[in-house]
Motif scaffolding. Structure first.
Motif, short mmCIF file in Angstrom:
data_model
loop_
_atom_site.label_atom_id
_atom_site.label_comp_id
_atom_site.label_asym_id
_atom_site.label_seq_id
_atom_site.Cartn_x
_atom_site.Cartn_y
_atom_site.Cartn_z
N SER A 35 59.17 53.04 -26.23
CA SER A 35 60.13 53.64 -27.16
C SER A 35 59.47 54.74 -27.98
CB SER A 35 60.75 52.59 -28.06
OG SER A 35 59.74 51.90 -28.79
N ARG A 36 58.17 54.56 -28.30
CA ARG A 36 57.46 55.57 -29.08
C ARG A 36 57.31 56.86 -28.27
NH1 ARG A 36 54.45 54.62 -33.45
NH2 ARG A 36 54.22 52.41 -32.88
N PHE A 38 59.05 57.80 -25.58
CA PHE A 38 60.36 58.40 -25.28
C PHE A 38 60.88 59.14 -26.50
CE2 PHE A 38 64.55 59.02 -23.79
CZ PHE A 38 64.59 58.73 -22.42
N ALA A 39 60.67 58.58 -27.69
CA ALA A 39 61.13 59.23 -28.92
C ALA A 39 60.43 60.57 -29.11
CB ALA A 39 60.88 58.31 -30.12
N ALA A 40 59.11 60.60 -28.82
CA ALA A 40 58.38 61.86 -28.96
C ALA A 40 58.88 62.89 -27.95
CB ALA A 40 56.88 61.60 -28.77
N GLU A 41 59.17 62.44 -26.71
CA GLU A 41 59.64 63.35 -25.66
C GLU A 41 60.99 63.96 -26.00
OE1 GLU A 41 60.95 63.05 -20.96
OE2 GLU A 41 59.59 61.57 -21.82
N TRP A 42 61.90 63.16 -26.60
CA TRP A 42 63.25 63.61 -26.91
C TRP A 42 63.37 64.22 -28.31
CZ3 TRP A 42 68.39 63.07 -24.77
CH2 TRP A 42 68.38 62.81 -23.39
N GLY A 43 62.34 64.06 -29.10
CA GLY A 43 62.44 64.53 -30.47
C GLY A 43 63.39 63.69 -31.30
N ALA A 44 63.49 62.41 -30.94
CA ALA A 44 64.39 61.49 -31.64
C ALA A 44 63.57 60.47 -32.41
CB ALA A 44 65.32 60.80 -30.65
N ARG A 46 62.31 56.72 -33.31
CA ARG A 46 62.06 55.53 -32.49
C ARG A 46 63.19 54.52 -32.63
NH1 ARG A 46 56.73 51.55 -32.89
NH2 ARG A 46 57.17 50.37 -30.96
N THR A 47 63.79 54.45 -33.80
CA THR A 47 64.92 53.54 -34.01
C THR A 47 66.08 53.87 -33.08
OG1 THR A 47 64.31 53.26 -36.34
CG2 THR A 47 66.57 52.69 -35.73
N THR A 48 66.34 55.17 -32.91
CA THR A 48 67.43 55.60 -32.03
C THR A 48 67.15 55.22 -30.58
OG1 THR A 48 67.97 57.46 -33.50
CG2 THR A 48 68.75 57.60 -31.22
N VAL A 49 65.88 55.45 -30.14
CA VAL A 49 65.53 55.11 -28.76
C VAL A 49 65.61 53.59 -28.55
CG1 VAL A 49 63.69 55.15 -27.03
CG2 VAL A 49 64.09 57.14 -28.50
N ALA A 68 56.47 44.04 -24.07
CA ALA A 68 56.31 44.74 -22.79
C ALA A 68 57.28 45.91 -22.73
CB ALA A 68 56.57 43.78 -21.63
N ARG A 69 56.95 46.88 -21.87
CA ARG A 69 57.85 48.02 -21.70
C ARG A 69 59.09 47.61 -20.92
NH1 ARG A 69 53.59 52.15 -19.33
NH2 ARG A 69 55.49 53.13 -18.50
N ALA A 70 60.20 48.27 -21.21
CA ALA A 70 61.45 47.98 -20.52
C ALA A 70 61.34 48.34 -19.05
CB ALA A 70 62.60 48.75 -21.16
N ILE A 71 61.93 47.50 -18.19
CA ILE A 71 61.95 47.79 -16.75
C ILE A 71 63.38 47.87 -16.27
CG2 ILE A 71 59.72 46.66 -16.40
CD1 ILE A 71 61.26 44.32 -15.13
N VAL A 72 63.59 48.59 -15.13
CA VAL A 72 64.91 48.72 -14.53
C VAL A 72 65.30 47.40 -13.88
CG1 VAL A 72 66.32 49.96 -12.84
CG2 VAL A 72 64.57 51.19 -14.16
#
Length: 475
Positions: A35-36, A38-44, A46-49, A68-72
């Protein structure tokens, strides 16, 4: 505002991850960025992600475990050779839907700036605002203690008031239980089509005639049998067998003829002999200018005729309130069909209309707008005479809220060019030719339906003055 922006970002993240999964870019078992990250990549934030990931977990797209990281999630893999999911695939349509889509779509145009002669429009200034507001307030304050669905045939208060009005205004004798309140006369025609026609059944319809009535019956599977009209209305000399006949006997739409007494008797005799039902559309029965009111067909044979009425030509087409007077043997069928269609028409508007009818406010309003529209009619006819003279032949001026102007010396194939030129000059102009059955010959002369109830007298004068040189250019 900040919360709305965050919600919007979360929705975009969710949509983007779903698209990646559907396209195969993310496969079952693949791990998503933290989430950290992804938040940096989207400029959002961390709470939103995190909120987006949790929503995808709830929908079954992701599996989230503590630390653990989220998996599909499994089961989302694309089958071999399967195309990416980009949009909902079209479903097979019913025969009704296919017939409906085969009908020509209506031509929608923005209102013209100088004068728009579209038939069916009313002047907003004519609406009885004060009377409607008083009745609305009264209806709201008298609301029932319990809000519940009503009778599918309509409010008993309105049907009682309408029964009395129809007796006074149109000479129709019926009981309230034979009245069905509908969402405009168009819904009434649709119910008639569904209840009286099976696919393949022939129906008689005036030629030219009301296009949406024809469409309702064709969509139900009926086969149109167009019958010519003249100054005396529908020709009844050799009517073929049919399940239904749709007519506008008091003011033929669009040409304006009144069905003669001889033809009325002939039409009713045909219905008796064949077992057909006559659908009588009295769409503008309140407007008589130079002739006395014409009694409806229904007053001559209440067993064979379904009477269709509307408030669209007296109050507003936006109100969507109309009614049917049906033969006793058909009451239950229409009631149950109305129940399945939409339960019932809006009850608040029914209560307001009932109050207008019982208080006399509605009939006062009708008398007022009858005078106003008679004045508009006179102005239109005078303008046509002054600017066009013998170059125009006017039909259907004795009743209703429109006339048909036949342009002598102008071929029918010039109609599109004239309409385009009129639109460029700020005039809305509408041809009569689309109202003819496409399988039958059409007149060789250009003709236009001129509605005048939505225009003030100055706009009527200006509109015809602008049209005159356009017509002259196309002679």
């Amino acid at each position: 505002m900040v919360q709305l922006q965050q919600d919007g970002v979360a929705r975009r993240i969710i949509a983007a991850i779903k698209a990646q999964i559907h396209s195969g870019a993310y496969r079952p078992g693949d791990r998503l960025p933290s989430s950290r990250a992804f938040a940096a990549e989207w400029g959002a934030s961390r709470t939103t992600v995190t909120a987006a990931y949790n929503q995808l977990n709830a929908e079954g797209y992701l599996i989230i475990r503590q630390g653990a990281r989220a998996i599909v999630a499994p089961g989302l893999e694309r089958a071999s050779g399967e195309a990416p999911i980009t949009a909902a695939q079209p479903r097979s349509l019913s025969a009704f839907a296919r017939r409906l889509l085969a009908l020509p779509p209506p031509v929608e145009q923005q209102p013209a700036k100088v004068a728009d002669f579209r038939y069916g429009d009313l002047s907003g200034a004519d609406f009885p605002v004060l009377a409607w507001r008083r009745a609305s307030t009264k209806a709201i304050l008298q609301r029932a203690a319990r809000l519940r669905y009503g009778d599918p045939q309509g409010s008993s208060v309105l049907r009682n008031a309408l029964q009395a009005y129809l007796w006074r205004a149109r000479g129709i004798s019926c009981t309230p239980d034979r009245i069905v309140i509908v969402n405009g006369s168009q819904q009434g025609l649709d119910l008639c089509a569904r209840l009286l026609l099976d696919p393949g059944d022939p129906f008689v319809i005036e030629n030219p005639g009301y296009l949406l009535a024809r469409h309702a019956f064709v969509a139900a599977g009926g086969v149109a049998v167009p019958v010519a009209v003249d100054a005396d209305g529908l020709s009844t000399d050799a009517l073929p067998p049919a399940r239904l006949a749709y007519v506008t006997p008091s003011h033929q739409f669009p040409l304006g003829g009144v069905l003669s007494a001889t033809r009325r008797r002939s039409l009713l005799a045909w219905a008796k002999a064949t077992g057909a039902t006559i659908v009588e559309d009295d769409y503008d029965g309140e407007y008589r200018h130079d002739i006395a009111p014409i009694p409806p067909l229904q007053t001559l044979d209440a067993e064979s005729v379904i009477y269709v009425g509307t408030f669209s030509k007296t109050l507003s087409p936006t109100l969507r309130l109309g009614y049917l007077v049906v033969p006793p043997g058909l009451c239950r069928a229409f009631s149950e069909a109305k129940r399945l269609t939409d339960r019932h028409a809006p009850l608040l508007e029914q209560d307001v209309l009932a109050d207008l009818l019982t208080s006399g406010a509605y009939e006062r309003h009708v008398r007022s707008i009858r005078r106003k529209n008679a004045e508009r009619r006179q102005v239109l006819l005078r303008a046509l005479t002054d600017h066009l003279g013998s170059r125009v032949t006017v039909a259907g001026a004795d009743t209703g809220l429109h006339v048909v102007a036949w342009m002598n010396g102008i071929a029918a194939e010039r109609e599109p060019a004239i309409i385009a030129a009129a639109r460029a000059a700020g005039i809305g102009l509408y041809p009569v030719s689309p109202l003819y059955d496409p399988s039958e010959p059409r007149p060789g002369t250009a003709g236009f339906v001129l509605g005048y109830a939505g225009l003030d007298t100055e706009a009527l004068r200006r509109g015809i003055a602008v049209l005159a040189p356009i017509f002259a250019e196309h002679r």
